[in-house]
Design a protein around this motif. Structure first.
Motif, short mmCIF file in Angstrom:
data_model
loop_
_atom_site.label_atom_id
_atom_site.label_comp_id
_atom_site.label_asym_id
_atom_site.label_seq_id
_atom_site.Cartn_x
_atom_site.Cartn_y
_atom_site.Cartn_z
N ILE A 169 0.95 -1.16 -0.07
CA ILE A 169 -0.03 -0.07 0.03
C ILE A 169 0.95 1.18 -0.14
CG2 ILE A 169 -1.69 1.34 1.26
CD1 ILE A 169 -2.96 -1.25 2.30
N ALA A 170 2.00 1.16 0.77
CA ALA A 170 3.05 2.35 0.73
C ALA A 170 3.45 2.56 -0.53
CB ALA A 170 3.98 2.17 1.76
N ASP A 171 3.88 1.41 -1.04
CA ASP A 171 4.57 1.62 -2.57
C ASP A 171 3.35 2.25 -3.45
OD1 ASP A 171 6.87 0.64 -1.51
OD2 ASP A 171 6.31 -1.55 -2.52
N LEU A 172 2.28 1.72 -3.56
CA LEU A 172 1.13 2.36 -4.40
C LEU A 172 1.04 3.90 -4.04
CD1 LEU A 172 -1.04 1.89 -6.44
CD2 LEU A 172 -2.47 1.53 -4.58
N GLN A 173 0.91 4.28 -2.86
CA GLN A 173 0.80 5.58 -2.79
C GLN A 173 2.07 6.47 -2.90
OE1 GLN A 173 0.22 5.72 1.67
NE2 GLN A 173 -1.91 5.79 1.52
N GLU A 174 3.08 5.98 -2.97
CA GLU A 174 4.37 6.54 -3.26
C GLU A 174 4.41 6.85 -5.00
OE1 GLU A 174 9.19 5.99 -3.49
OE2 GLU A 174 7.88 5.07 -1.73
N ALA A 175 3.99 5.69 -5.43
CA ALA A 175 4.13 5.51 -7.07
C ALA A 175 2.83 6.76 -7.40
CB ALA A 175 3.65 4.34 -7.66
N LEU A 176 1.84 6.93 -6.76
CA LEU A 176 0.72 7.55 -7.15
C LEU A 176 1.15 9.14 -6.99
CD1 LEU A 176 -2.41 5.91 -5.70
CD2 LEU A 176 -2.20 6.39 -8.22
N ALA A 177 1.87 9.37 -5.84
CA ALA A 177 2.45 10.54 -5.78
C ALA A 177 3.38 11.07 -6.69
CB ALA A 177 3.00 10.66 -4.32
N GLU A 178 4.52 10.03 -7.16
CA GLU A 178 5.29 10.43 -8.07
C GLU A 178 4.62 10.93 -9.58
OE1 GLU A 178 8.15 7.63 -8.49
OE2 GLU A 178 8.82 7.50 -6.43
N THR A 179 3.44 9.98 -9.70
CA THR A 179 3.01 10.29 -10.91
C THR A 179 2.19 11.72 -11.20
OG1 THR A 179 2.40 7.72 -11.34
CG2 THR A 179 0.95 9.32 -12.57
N LEU A 180 1.46 11.82 -9.86
CA LEU A 180 0.81 13.21 -9.82
C LEU A 180 1.79 14.23 -9.77
CD1 LEU A 180 -2.19 12.45 -7.17
CD2 LEU A 180 -2.28 12.69 -9.70
N ASN A 181 2.88 14.19 -9.47
CA ASN A 181 4.06 15.02 -9.39
C ASN A 181 4.39 15.45 -10.75
OD1 ASN A 181 5.94 17.05 -8.72
ND2 ASN A 181 7.44 15.51 -8.01
N HIS A 182 4.55 14.37 -11.69
CA HIS A 182 4.83 14.70 -13.20
C HIS A 182 3.89 15.33 -13.81
CE1 HIS A 182 8.71 12.66 -12.76
NE2 HIS A 182 8.00 11.53 -12.23
N VAL A 183 2.45 15.06 -13.65
CA VAL A 183 1.49 15.26 -14.23
C VAL A 183 1.36 16.75 -13.80
CG1 VAL A 183 -1.12 15.45 -14.42
CG2 VAL A 183 0.33 13.22 -14.51
N VAL A 184 1.42 17.16 -12.89
CA VAL A 184 1.43 18.51 -12.32
C VAL A 184 2.35 19.53 -12.92
CG1 VAL A 184 1.33 20.12 -10.35
CG2 VAL A 184 0.05 18.23 -10.02
N LYS A 185 3.40 18.92 -13.09
CA LYS A 185 4.60 19.85 -13.88
C LYS A 185 4.25 19.77 -15.02
CE LYS A 185 8.49 18.45 -10.64
NZ LYS A 185 9.63 17.70 -10.59
N GLU A 186 4.01 18.79 -15.74
CA GLU A 186 3.45 19.12 -17.21
C GLU A 186 2.41 20.08 -17.52
OE1 GLU A 186 4.61 17.65 -19.98
OE2 GLU A 186 6.44 17.15 -18.89
N MET A 187 1.44 20.07 -16.66
CA MET A 187 0.20 20.84 -16.77
C MET A 187 0.63 22.21 -16.56
SD MET A 187 -2.18 18.82 -17.92
CE MET A 187 -3.60 19.66 -17.52
N GLY A 188 1.46 22.38 -15.67
CA GLY A 188 2.21 23.85 -15.48
C GLY A 188 3.17 24.30 -16.25
N SER A 189 3.78 23.35 -16.88
CA SER A 189 4.60 23.72 -18.31
C SER A 189 3.70 24.16 -19.35
CB SER A 189 5.75 22.88 -18.50
OG SER A 189 5.24 21.73 -18.83
N ASN A 190 2.62 23.29 -19.68
CA ASN A 190 1.67 23.76 -20.91
C ASN A 190 0.95 24.94 -20.60
OD1 ASN A 190 2.33 21.33 -21.96
ND2 ASN A 190 0.84 20.18 -21.31
N GLU A 191 0.70 25.33 -19.26
CA GLU A 191 -0.12 26.58 -19.12
C GLU A 191 0.93 27.72 -19.23
OE1 GLU A 191 -1.50 26.61 -15.13
OE2 GLU A 191 -2.96 24.99 -15.70
#
Length: 95
Positions: free
Chosen positions: A71-93
């Motif tokens: 469960i901890a590994d899943l949460q960590e993977a989700l956090a990393e993924t969301l971090n990348h998505v937020v960075k991409e969305m920020g750079s697109n804006e």
């Protein structure tokens, strides 16, 4: 650029679904083990004495720890993924 982000999100979504399936399978194992423990008699268990009881308890604890670690590994993977998505969305804006 938006299509690349959509493809990345789709791929990440599929990988997260697979991880969720693995975690669900491990959860089912933990639930089944809990049911088995619940069904054990409260009096005079036949575990070859205290050492057998300690060994069985140790195996159960290892399974629970493994489940929680997953469960901890899943949460960590989700956090990393969301971090990348937020960075991409920020750079697109900014573009």
């Amino acid at each position: 650029m938006q299509s690349k982000i959509d493809e990345m999100l789709t791929h990440m979504s599929h990988s997260k679904q697979q991880m969720a399936r693995v975690l669900d399978a491990e959860r089912q194992v933990a639930v089944r083990m809990a049911q088995i423990i619940h069904d054990l008699p409260d009096e005079h268990p036949e575990f070859d004495g205290v050492s057998g009881l300690i060994e069985n308890s140790s195996q159960i604890n290892k399974s629970i720890i493994s489940y929680l670690s997953s469960i901890a590994d899943l949460q960590e993977a989700l956090a990393e993924t969301l971090n990348h998505v937020v960075k991409e969305m920020g750079s697109n804006e900014e573009e």
